[in-house]
Design a protein around this motif. Structure first.
Motif, PDB file in Angstrom:
ATOM      1  N   PHE A  26      38.655  29.940  32.394  1.00 53.10           N
ATOM      2  CA  PHE A  26      39.152  30.371  31.218  1.00 53.10           C
ATOM      3  C   PHE A  26      40.754  29.768  30.845  1.00 53.10           C
ATOM      4  O   PHE A  26      41.488  29.930  31.949  1.00 53.10           O
ATOM      5  N   ALA A  27      41.056  30.106  29.645  1.00 50.88           N
ATOM      6  CA  ALA A  27      42.384  29.602  29.285  1.00 50.88           C
ATOM      7  C   ALA A  27      42.649  30.006  27.600  1.00 50.88           C
ATOM      8  O   ALA A  27      41.776  29.670  26.737  1.00 50.88           O
ATOM      9  N   ASP A  28      43.667  30.784  27.726  1.00 44.62           N
ATOM     10  CA  ASP A  28      43.960  31.510  26.165  1.00 44.62           C
ATOM     11  C   ASP A  28      42.580  31.864  25.464  1.00 44.62           C
ATOM     12  O   ASP A  28      42.209  31.765  24.542  1.00 44.62           O
ATOM     13  N   GLN A  29      42.034  32.704  26.349  1.00 43.53           N
ATOM     14  CA  GLN A  29      40.863  33.563  25.882  1.00 43.53           C
ATOM     15  C   GLN A  29      40.869  34.979  26.311  1.00 43.53           C
ATOM     16  O   GLN A  29      41.067  35.248  27.269  1.00 43.53           O
ATOM     17  N   PRO A  56      47.146  31.647  41.344  1.00 47.86           N
ATOM     18  CA  PRO A  56      47.277  32.874  40.897  1.00 47.86           C
ATOM     19  C   PRO A  56      46.628  33.108  39.422  1.00 47.86           C
ATOM     20  O   PRO A  56      46.554  32.485  38.650  1.00 47.86           O
ATOM     21  N   LEU A  57      46.296  34.559  39.263  1.00 46.08           N
ATOM     22  CA  LEU A  57      45.361  34.872  37.913  1.00 46.08           C
ATOM     23  C   LEU A  57      46.582  35.549  36.987  1.00 46.08           C
ATOM     24  O   LEU A  57      46.679  36.742  37.474  1.00 46.08           O
ATOM     25  N   THR A  58      46.730  35.045  35.786  1.00 44.99           N
ATOM     26  CA  THR A  58      47.496  36.261  34.983  1.00 44.99           C
ATOM     27  C   THR A  58      46.781  36.800  34.033  1.00 44.99           C
ATOM     28  O   THR A  58      46.062  36.198  33.446  1.00 44.99           O
ATOM     29  N   ILE A  59      46.903  37.971  33.731  1.00 45.18           N
ATOM     30  CA  ILE A  59      46.179  38.835  32.949  1.00 45.18           C
ATOM     31  C   ILE A  59      47.401  39.304  32.069  1.00 45.18           C
ATOM     32  O   ILE A  59      48.307  40.210  32.564  1.00 45.18           O
ATOM     33  N   ALA A  60      47.425  38.909  30.876  1.00 46.16           N
ATOM     34  CA  ALA A  60      48.608  39.116  29.788  1.00 46.16           C
ATOM     35  C   ALA A  60      48.413  40.357  29.081  1.00 46.16           C
ATOM     36  O   ALA A  60      49.584  40.869  28.797  1.00 46.16           O
ATOM     37  N   ALA A  61      47.132  40.830  29.005  1.00 50.98           N
ATOM     38  CA  ALA A  61      46.828  42.192  28.559  1.00 50.98           C
ATOM     39  C   ALA A  61      45.554  42.543  28.692  1.00 50.98           C
ATOM     40  O   ALA A  61      44.510  41.638  28.928  1.00 50.98           O
ATOM     41  N   ALA A  62      45.313  43.798  28.839  1.00 53.48           N
ATOM     42  CA  ALA A  62      43.928  44.361  29.063  1.00 53.48           C
ATOM     43  C   ALA A  62      43.591  45.683  28.512  1.00 53.48           C
ATOM     44  O   ALA A  62      44.522  46.542  28.406  1.00 53.48           O
ATOM     45  N   TYR A 109      42.820  39.349  28.505  1.00 53.51           N
ATOM     46  CA  TYR A 109      43.443  38.346  27.996  1.00 53.51           C
ATOM     47  C   TYR A 109      43.753  37.476  28.812  1.00 53.51           C
ATOM     48  O   TYR A 109      44.746  37.835  29.630  1.00 53.51           O
ATOM     49  N   LEU A 110      43.287  36.227  29.250  1.00 55.70           N
ATOM     50  CA  LEU A 110      43.766  35.391  30.040  1.00 55.70           C
ATOM     51  C   LEU A 110      44.423  34.092  29.623  1.00 55.70           C
ATOM     52  O   LEU A 110      43.801  33.150  28.907  1.00 55.70           O
TER      53      LEU A 110
END
Length: 367
Positions: A26-29, A56-62, A109-110
């Motif tokens: 995923f990217a910007d999804q 590394p896995l970044t989760i910007a919002a959940a 949100y990734l």
């Protein structure tokens, strides 16, 4: 009140050679996932995993949402988190009630390129994917829909101290292949509907073997992580063997022997008993009608009959549930009954999943 597992799913490596569904990144999804809760409680916390990730896995919002509302996930107070490769993280506790048998919506949100995702590949559930950050949106009408769960391994709930749970540990007959997608008609779901107390969380992996890796780490290798790590656990139900017997025929490997499978089952029982767990073993389901090349062989079916005879008579387990007899065609016992066959000769439809669940004597699953 104690924290116990209200939902679990088993994840696999997207870089494996055998792939039953196509891995993806995923990217910007935003990825929204439906988690059908086995159990419920007044508070919850979510575990996210980057176990097989290479970056590394970044989760910007959940966010999570239940019938009682929506809440943001935080991690040590922050809404953004980065999970290193090979690691897992659990969110802060949220005051959001969820009921047993309810659906919890998890939205992630990734923002960055993720690489191939650690995932559950055949969960009989749909993920919804849309570009941009839409974790707070009430609906995602234009989302892409794919079968799978991504980056999630479980949900814990805060429940009474005397709540006891079991885990269904095995292959596709637990994960839900063949049952209607998004209908919650896996064998484990039907079993939970029968229970008056406690519940069963699901750690089945389609294609999983007891003795050898691929698809997923084999049962003996993942027992500590996928069984012993579960808080509140008292019982483990196992269904293994079809893939040990059938997959070698697809890849030209030598067939597994009855002795090897029996020793594997004994090892599972020893480890369960050492952890003060009761273990219930299923007989190996029929697969003579499998439409996939190389799965059904006379040698594999003969081994199935030999191992099942041992399972039915051994005192290795605390109880046995005879799935094979429950779903077989009486006129051709190596085949699934036509009314219970999903259509591929190897997996159960909704009625078959219910018959598998009904094979469990609830007195032996005294949660």
């Amino acid at each position: 009140m104690i924290w116990i597992a209200g939902f679990r799913t088993a994840v696999i490596n997207p870089y494996e050679q055998i792939q039953l569904t196509e891995p993806r990144g995923f990217a910007d999804q935003t990825v929204r996932q439906v988690l059908h809760m086995a159990g419920g409680g007044e508070r919850l916390r979510v575990s996210l995993t980057n176990r097989y990730g290479r970056t590394p896995l970044t989760i910007a919002a959940a966010t999570v949402a239940t019938e009682h509302g929506q809440a943001a996930l935080t991690f040590d107070g922050a809404e953004k988190v980065t999970i290193p490769p090979g690691e897992e993280i659990t969110s802060d506790a949220i005051d959001l009630p969820v009921a047993p048998g309810a659906d919890l919506l998890l939205s992630l949100y990734l923002p960055e390129e993720t690489g191939l995702a650690t995932y559950s590949h055949r969960p009989a559930e749909t993920a919804h994917i849309v570009g941009g950050n839409h974790v707070t949106a009430l609906s995602l009408p234009d989302a892409e829909q794919v079968e799978g769960r991504f980056y999630v391994s479980g949900v814990d709930v805060l429940a009474p101290d005397d709540t006891a749970i079991a885990v269904a540990f095995g292959d596709s007959w637990f994960e839900g292949v063949g049952s209607t997608t998004s209908a919650n008609n896996r064998s484990v779901d039907f079993l939970n509907r029968r229970l008056k107390r406690g519940w069963v969380v699901n750690r089945g992996i389609a294609g999983n073997r007891l003795l050898r890796d691929e698809v997923g780490e084999h049962g003996l290798a993942r027992f500590d992580r996928d069984v012993l790590s579960i808080p509140g656990l008292t019982h483990v139900l196992v269904h293994f063997g079809i893939n040990d017997l059938g997959l070698p025929g697809m890849s030209g490997e030598p067939p597994v022997t009855a002795d090897a499978l029996i020793e594997g089952f004994k090892a599972l029982a020893r480890r369960a008993h050492k952890a003060d767990l009761k273990i219930l073993a299923a007989t190996i389901g029929p697969f003579a009608g499998a439409i996939y090349p190389g799965i059904s062989t006379p040698a594999g079916l003969a081994t199935r009959r030999e191992v099942n005879a041992w399972i039915r008579t051994t005192d290795t387990f605390d109880a046995v549930f005879d799935v094979a007899r429950a779903v077989e065609n009486p006129e051709a016992p190596d085949h699934i009954h036509p009314d219970l066959d999903s259509g591929d000769g190897m997996h159960l439809n909704d009625k078959g999943a219910q018959a598998m669940a009904n094979a469990v004597n609830l007195e032996t699953l005294s949660l």
